[in-house]
Design a protein around this motif. Sequence first.
Motif, PDB file in Angstrom:
ATOM      1  N   THR A  42      -0.013  -4.519  -3.712  1.00 23.70           N
ATOM      2  CA  THR A  42       1.280  -4.749  -2.515  1.00 23.70           C
ATOM      3  C   THR A  42       1.660  -3.040  -2.261  1.00 23.70           C
ATOM      4  O   THR A  42       1.658  -2.199  -3.164  1.00 23.70           O
ATOM      5  CB  THR A  42       2.227  -5.351  -3.240  1.00 23.70           C
ATOM      6  N   ILE A  43       1.983  -2.878  -0.991  1.00 28.09           N
ATOM      7  CA  ILE A  43       2.491  -1.589  -0.767  1.00 28.09           C
ATOM      8  C   ILE A  43       4.069  -1.790  -0.093  1.00 28.09           C
ATOM      9  O   ILE A  43       4.321  -2.865   0.579  1.00 28.09           O
ATOM     10  CB  ILE A  43       1.769  -1.240   0.675  1.00 28.09           C
ATOM     11  N   GLY A  44       4.882  -0.795  -0.935  1.00 30.29           N
ATOM     12  CA  GLY A  44       6.361  -1.125  -0.478  1.00 30.29           C
ATOM     13  C   GLY A  44       6.688   0.204   0.342  1.00 30.29           C
ATOM     14  O   GLY A  44       6.039   1.214  -0.008  1.00 30.29           O
ATOM     15  N   SER A  94       1.501  -7.602   0.984  1.00 28.25           N
ATOM     16  CA  SER A  94       0.535  -7.830  -0.099  1.00 28.25           C
ATOM     17  C   SER A  94      -0.864  -7.872   0.573  1.00 28.25           C
ATOM     18  O   SER A  94      -0.996  -8.205   1.585  1.00 28.25           O
ATOM     19  CB  SER A  94       0.923  -9.301  -0.544  1.00 28.25           C
ATOM     20  N   CYS A  95      -1.509  -7.052  -0.209  1.00 31.55           N
ATOM     21  CA  CYS A  95      -2.987  -6.517   0.295  1.00 31.55           C
ATOM     22  C   CYS A  95      -4.126  -7.323  -0.315  1.00 31.55           C
ATOM     23  O   CYS A  95      -4.215  -6.744  -1.548  1.00 31.55           O
ATOM     24  CB  CYS A  95      -3.036  -5.123   0.471  1.00 31.55           C
ATOM     25  N   LEU A  96      -4.863  -8.145   0.053  1.00 36.71           N
ATOM     26  CA  LEU A  96      -6.138  -8.711  -0.593  1.00 36.71           C
ATOM     27  C   LEU A  96      -7.235  -8.277   0.124  1.00 36.71           C
ATOM     28  O   LEU A  96      -7.373  -8.407   1.396  1.00 36.71           O
ATOM     29  CB  LEU A  96      -6.101 -10.260  -0.639  1.00 36.71           C
ATOM     30  N   PHE A  97      -8.202  -7.528  -0.304  1.00 32.11           N
ATOM     31  CA  PHE A  97      -9.327  -6.694   0.248  1.00 32.11           C
ATOM     32  C   PHE A  97     -10.632  -7.562   0.031  1.00 32.11           C
ATOM     33  O   PHE A  97     -11.556  -7.264   0.481  1.00 32.11           O
ATOM     34  CB  PHE A  97      -9.512  -5.347  -0.393  1.00 32.11           C
ATOM     35  N   GLY A  98     -10.491  -8.880  -0.907  1.00 36.65           N
ATOM     36  CA  GLY A  98     -11.882  -9.336  -1.076  1.00 36.65           C
ATOM     37  C   GLY A  98     -12.539  -8.648  -2.278  1.00 36.65           C
ATOM     38  O   GLY A  98     -11.863  -7.760  -3.147  1.00 36.65           O
ATOM     39  N   HIS A  99     -13.583  -9.029  -2.673  1.00 35.73           N
ATOM     40  CA  HIS A  99     -14.417  -8.544  -3.686  1.00 35.73           C
ATOM     41  C   HIS A  99     -15.184  -7.330  -3.343  1.00 35.73           C
ATOM     42  O   HIS A  99     -16.389  -6.975  -2.818  1.00 35.73           O
ATOM     43  CB  HIS A  99     -15.479  -9.762  -4.333  1.00 35.73           C
ATOM     44  N   VAL A 100     -14.506  -6.250  -3.886  1.00 35.04           N
ATOM     45  CA  VAL A 100     -14.991  -4.846  -3.406  1.00 35.04           C
ATOM     46  C   VAL A 100     -15.922  -4.293  -4.656  1.00 35.04           C
ATOM     47  O   VAL A 100     -15.271  -4.327  -5.571  1.00 35.04           O
ATOM     48  CB  VAL A 100     -13.887  -3.850  -2.980  1.00 35.04           C
TER      49      VAL A 100
END
Length: 234
Positions: A42-44, A94-100
């Motif tokens: 998560t970026i604030g 909230s940041c979801l990038f998937g399976h990196v």
Amino acid sequence: MSDSTAPVDIELVRPPEILLAHDEVRVFHGGILRTPAGLYTTIGMETLARPTGPRPPAPQVFGRYGVSVTRSGDRFAHSALATTLSAGPIRFTSCLFGHVPDGDLVLDVVLPTIPRRLVLRFDSERHDGTGLTLRTPPAIVHSDAGVTLWHAGVLATETGLLTHVEATSSDDRALGGAKWDVEHDPLAVTWADPTPAREAHQRGRGFVSADSWIAAPAAHGSLHCAPLGVTRDL
């Protein structure tokens, strides 16, 4: 096979860190995690009070910035599926990038409203994390019927608490039906404090999520998932 006491196996890749500290704005991440749904953070962005004047308004185009993860040697970036939560002078995304895949990874945050581009290498020395703590560690709390229920921990800042809870499944049918509609609050976070909380809910292919912020640093919370019949303290 169901397991209502699934182990805590979310990996904390990097603890919370300040990415930018400025007289009028502070940008931070709330911990970089490998979760059942993939790489997450998560970026604030917090607008601070001016030394000689009132607190400036939050940027109106805050939600339009970009967050991505790149891997050395790749020709493409993993862009975030993002949810933005407004909490007064703070905006959380909230940041979801998937399976990196593992590798030489870099977090890239573009802030056109400042404008600044912030880069964090995963293998770099830890940055300053003053005022940021994962009061509760991230955890998988339940796994049953093809659905994994997890949370990203409770991030404590100097002014309040934030959490992200999510139900994830590789089978779209497992999260189908009206009981998972966000209108029915399939995921809920409650805080033992009278201060009103801010929430953001999202439903997509293979996931249902909820973000919750409360401006009460000492509050205690719990998560509830009605479709799975699960309640847990946070």
